[in-house]
Design a protein around this motif. Structure first.
Motif, PDB file in Angstrom:
ATOM      1  N   ILE A  85       4.919 -19.025 -15.369  1.00 42.99           N
ATOM      2  CA  ILE A  85       3.736 -17.858 -14.404  1.00 42.99           C
ATOM      3  C   ILE A  85       3.160 -17.754 -16.029  1.00 42.99           C
ATOM      4  O   ILE A  85       1.980 -18.024 -16.310  1.00 42.99           O
ATOM      5  N   ILE A  86       3.772 -17.120 -16.987  1.00 39.77           N
ATOM      6  CA  ILE A  86       4.100 -16.405 -18.535  1.00 39.77           C
ATOM      7  C   ILE A  86       3.127 -18.038 -18.573  1.00 39.77           C
ATOM      8  O   ILE A  86       1.515 -18.024 -19.750  1.00 39.77           O
ATOM      9  N   ASN A  87       2.705 -19.287 -19.138  1.00 40.29           N
ATOM     10  CA  ASN A  87       2.674 -19.973 -19.419  1.00 40.29           C
ATOM     11  C   ASN A  87       1.495 -20.831 -18.531  1.00 40.29           C
ATOM     12  O   ASN A  87       0.004 -20.363 -19.252  1.00 40.29           O
ATOM     13  N   ALA A  88       0.978 -20.483 -17.489  1.00 38.52           N
ATOM     14  CA  ALA A  88       0.218 -21.317 -16.767  1.00 38.52           C
ATOM     15  C   ALA A  88      -0.746 -19.789 -16.510  1.00 38.52           C
ATOM     16  O   ALA A  88      -2.017 -20.530 -16.154  1.00 38.52           O
ATOM     17  N   ALA A  89      -1.118 -18.588 -16.888  1.00 37.76           N
ATOM     18  CA  ALA A  89      -1.959 -17.283 -16.636  1.00 37.76           C
ATOM     19  C   ALA A  89      -3.362 -17.977 -17.063  1.00 37.76           C
ATOM     20  O   ALA A  89      -2.666 -18.403 -17.854  1.00 37.76           O
ATOM     21  N   PRO A  90      -4.437 -17.589 -16.177  1.00 38.66           N
ATOM     22  CA  PRO A  90      -5.816 -18.087 -16.561  1.00 38.66           C
ATOM     23  C   PRO A  90      -6.033 -17.003 -17.834  1.00 38.66           C
ATOM     24  O   PRO A  90      -6.402 -16.744 -18.344  1.00 38.66           O
ATOM     25  N   GLY A  91      -5.084 -15.775 -17.430  1.00 43.92           N
ATOM     26  CA  GLY A  91      -5.462 -14.311 -18.240  1.00 43.92           C
ATOM     27  C   GLY A  91      -4.532 -14.066 -18.427  1.00 43.92           C
ATOM     28  O   GLY A  91      -3.433 -14.670 -19.149  1.00 43.92           O
ATOM     29  N   ARG A  92      -4.418 -11.901 -19.304  1.00 49.43           N
ATOM     30  CA  ARG A  92      -3.218 -11.891 -18.885  1.00 49.43           C
ATOM     31  C   ARG A  92      -2.206 -11.025 -17.688  1.00 49.43           C
ATOM     32  O   ARG A  92      -2.872 -11.920 -16.479  1.00 49.43           O
ATOM     33  N   VAL A  93      -1.528 -11.621 -18.569  1.00 47.27           N
ATOM     34  CA  VAL A  93      -0.503 -11.190 -17.818  1.00 47.27           C
ATOM     35  C   VAL A  93       0.744  -9.820 -17.344  1.00 47.27           C
ATOM     36  O   VAL A  93       0.586  -9.522 -18.591  1.00 47.27           O
ATOM     37  N   ILE A  94       0.388  -9.370 -16.146  1.00 49.64           N
ATOM     38  CA  ILE A  94       0.768  -7.795 -16.552  1.00 49.64           C
ATOM     39  C   ILE A  94       2.165  -7.485 -15.452  1.00 49.64           C
ATOM     40  O   ILE A  94       2.465  -8.019 -14.500  1.00 49.64           O
TER      41      ILE A  94
END
Lengths: 566, 566
Positions: A228-237
């Motif tokens: 998820i962190i890798n594929a995230a289009p923007g910030r990860v919260i």
């Protein structure tokens, strides 16, 4: 529940006594007493969080009445790991018990010191501590020999404890899970514990006794989080518990490895990470962690925010972010929100609302219903059977869970061939005594009444106060002020009425006026002589107004008559 | 949440309008409005149960402000089935809306009449009703054509509804599940709904959109229940919802077939069974059901007790039995207790305590963690996909669940190839308008503020009252009574203090005395002229005492100053 026979004084004998203490529902979770003649060892000092009907209570601490007068016998307090249900009451109880010696692994002691400083600034250095530097070290406390063994749990430095006496050897893994495929550390094995001097007494956390679903393996969870962190289009919260230090470490180190920056928010989150970093348990380069106020300096794709508040606590960081009240973080559609924690029973609806609001703001909300991004720190029924088989104890004491889980653990063990007479399902306050290897459950119990902490008050909230809060919460209250002429007993002027939480006074003018009339009429007709007695008037007003308001509204507010003599 | 644009007046147009109303979190569950020109159809009138922070509230009813002034347009109110979240608000709302025509299957109408009688004795006969005798009947209400279809749910007579207009055909199964292997009735099929006049608009309960675990089939559940009843060494005590009439019927008829006697307890349990019996939906011989007071006349092995209270409600029958307060039923070790219901979110800890107490009394406690003895009346994600495939609607409106479930339902449909622009995730109060088959989501919403019912009051509990209840619940309150000489502005005598839910007054004498001193000092130093103003004194006392008590206790009780002029 039948009334319990309670004792605070049990004569000292040459025996090993095991007494689970602590909150109430989860037997022994917050504290356990081991007593051998004039030597006492304590295991953990945790807090329990209040039930739904304990309004306004901050938390509950173990009742230590049994230890009163025996403070000098306490040789040490052992802390198994750094979670609040095991260390949270330390600042209060250590002081009450005359500051006994405490022993634990480095992170555990560091977290206790943090808690102590939060409670009273400058007092942590007064704690008498022994650090378990190597998990193979052995200690002698009075007649007790103590050693440790590593366990899998969601925090670093979690240990199980072995307490040896001539009357029996206690094995207590504390909070534990069984990770078959651990990431970055060795498999935990329990079979060496089968070779301890007999009889062995296994005290085993049995929260999982009815869990038949396979636990999410940590490797799966980490893989999913990384993806998820890798594929995230923007910030990860990421919202999680600050106590999930193992998981936070993993995310931090992974973020660093792919060049993302992490901002932490939430007091306990920052403090716990700082503490683990200082001890070298989390390895971060200087610029990999940034202050939350600096997130605007980096492109969204490079940012991860890890914060507290995954239970929907209204003032915690995640709620403030979602409700638009956070100073620096404002959610956009391209943010990915990860909700990586379990739901604490009782918080379901609050969390549902938080999720609703998340889904309104972001198209990428990920929680455990969607993907395996949470792995429990506790075991399943299969894990319990595996551990029982590895340790092959002589006696089995299921603990650390509600009574019905313990009974189910007993059934589980019996099904595996364990003799029922060698299993003891204790309550908090039960005294199980071993004399030369033979167990005897004492007929009496030690006191375990709740000790409530509310604000600065410890134990000053009684059941009367709680019952009043329940009444006030349900239907509010009405104060009725009557002025009486001291000489004649006549009432002077109109009664005054103040109400809160009962009806909206502005829109209920008629009801209030009718109540005033009712009171006036009531006191007009009465014998003036008896009215000279304020109590008499008060009770009369309380009864009559209570009945009147119930007939009009079907509600039972608390009625507080105030009689003023002039 | 951003402020909503709210309207009560939307011009009448030649279109089909769909407006979900109702509680708040679960979109449309309690009520849906269908409007076509000057014709209005309503679907259901249910209640929602309060969230944790809505203290003292009995329940919440749909906000019908949008219908005000349009009462004459209401052609009928359709009731899908007899559960409280679909019929519970009928007595209140039907009266408010001028007693419109209501339509439903026999059991549904009978349960509405029961509710109406409970609300106001003797008024059920005034209801204007149409009974759907045959599920294939068709009805015309103004420009709406209405037909029905059977659905699987946990109560008899649950129906889905088809509402046809020239602008589109709405298909709404209401509460539903997909029972692949039904016991005692035919399989429900939805494919005939694919042949309705296009465009078709499917409104689908989407509670199950994240449920990936297989539902317990009812056949398994019944087999398990029968097995337990058969094998029980003594009495069987079953706690369940009175609304699970389908299941209760099955147990009753099975008990009769093996010669056991059943005693029912709990007002709604007895009433619901009586109602279903009268309609011939439950077939029992005269002596198969016995009064609860007669259980002593039969041997234990022949007895089954079915009662309410499976959520741990403190006054319900099951809690009274477990806590030893039931007049006729006292648990013994040989009793089998079956806990056959789901856990309503928010009740987890109460139910855990109830289970603990059950396990203390009986060695045979059976709940869903132990065996499949509860089968959900709601669907899973797979079921949703199956229904979407069978009906192949032109438009998909996921409803009857929290927002995040609806968003997940949208994702599910998109994954199955459904075009995203043909899916509408609505809020309560959203207006979706179809003109000649084309949808348009109106930019404004109709009012949906909570309407709280508390005792006899409907909508009289404001957010101010709730906030006061929260404050009172958290830290209690303190009343401070000051008597002031009207002429001089001096205070007369000592201030009086009453507190409830704050500290235990008897053991906190010093704090109370210090507070009195504080007040006296405060008013002594002040300018007597300004003290002639009661408000001024009140505010001053409130602020000073609030700060003082917070500094001493870290609690913020509600402070109520009372100034008496003499």
């Amino acid at each position: 529940m039948p009334a319990k026979q309670q004792v605070t004084q049990v004569p000292i004998t040459d025996s090993l006594r095991i007494i689970p203490l602590g909150g109430q529902e989860e037997v022994g979770r917050n504290m356990t007493v081991f007593e051998y003649g004039t030597d006492i060892l304590l295991l953990d000092m945790g807090v329990q969080f209040p039930e739904e009907d304990m309004l306004g209570i901050d938390y509950i601490i173990p009742n230590i009445e049994y230890l009163r007068g025996k403070e000098r016998n306490i040789r040490a307090v052992i802390f198994s790991h750094g979670h609040l249900d095991h260390i949270g009451a330390a600042p209060i109880l250590l002081e009450k018990l005359g500051n006994p010696l405490i022993i634990g692994r480095p992170l555990t002691l560091a977290l206790i010191k943090n808690r102590q400083e939060d409670s009273k600034k400058g007092t942590a250095k007064r704690l008498k501590t022994i650090t378990i530097k190597n998990v193979n070290e052995r200690f002698k406390f009075g007649k007790f020999s103590v050693s440790f063994f590593p366990v899998d749990h969601s925090i670093m430095d979690a240990v199980g404890v072995v307490i040896s006496t001539p009357h029996g050897t206690v094995i207590h893994p504390g909070d534990w899970t069984f990770e078959k495929d651990p990431v970055g550390r060795r498999n935990v094995e329990y079979s060496h514990l089968a070779r301890l001097p007999r009889p062995t007494i296994l005290m085993l956390e049995s929260l999982g006794s009815t869990s038949v679903h396979e636990r999410v393996p940590e490797r799966t969870m980490y893989r999913n989080l990384e993806h998820i962190i890798n594929a995230a289009p923007g910030r990860v919260i990421i919202g999680t518990f600050s106590s999930q230090i193992e998981r936070i470490k993993h995310v931090l180190e992974y973020a660093q490895s792919i060049g993302k920056k992490v901002a932490l928010d939430g007091y306990s989150m920052k403090l716990n990470v700082e503490t683990a970093k200082k001890l070298g348990y989390i390895k971060m380069k200087k610029d990999a962690l940034i202050g939350i106020e600096r997130i605007r300096d980096y492109p969204d794709r490079q940012l991860i925010v890890i914060c507290t508040g995954a239970q929907g606590e209204s003032n915690a960081v995640l709620s403030r972010i979602i409700n638009g009240n956070h100073r620096f973080v404002h959610i956009t559609k391209s943010d990915t929100i990860i909700f990586s924690s379990s739901v604490i029973p009782g918080n379901e609806r609050t969390i549902q609302r938080l999720k609703d609001n998340m889904y309104r703001l972001s198209d990428n909300v990920i929680h455990s219903d969607i993907m395996d991004i949470h792995s429990s720190g506790h075991s399943t029924a299969d894990d319990m059977v595996a551990v029982l088989k590895q340790i092959r104890p002589d006696y089995f004491l299921p603990v650390y869970a509600n009574h019905y889980f313990l009974k189910e653990a007993e059934k589980l063990a019996v099904k595996e061939g364990f003799a029922k007479q060698n299993i003891f399902v204790l309550d908090n306050g039960s005294i199980l005594e071993f004399v030369k290897g033979s167990p005897r459950l004492q007929p009496m119990k030690v006191p375990t009444d709740y000790v409530f902490v509310d604000g600065l008050g410890i134990g000053d909230i009684s059941h009367v106060v709680l019952r009043d809060r329940q009444t006030l919460a349900g239907d509010g209250m009405v104060v009725i002020i009557v002025t009486v002429d001291r000489k004649t007993g006549d009432i002077v002027g109109d009664p005054d009425i103040i109400s809160r939480g009962f009806v909206h006074m502005k829109t209920s003018k008629k009801l209030i006026d009718d109540t005033k009339k009712k009171v006036k009429l009531l006191l007009k007709d009465a014998d003036p002589r008896s009215q000279a007695n304020d109590n008499y008037i008060g009770n009369k007003v309380r009864d009559a107004v209570g009945q009147f308001l119930f007939s009009k509204t079907n509600r039972r507010p608390m009625i507080l008559p105030v009689v003023i003599d002039v």
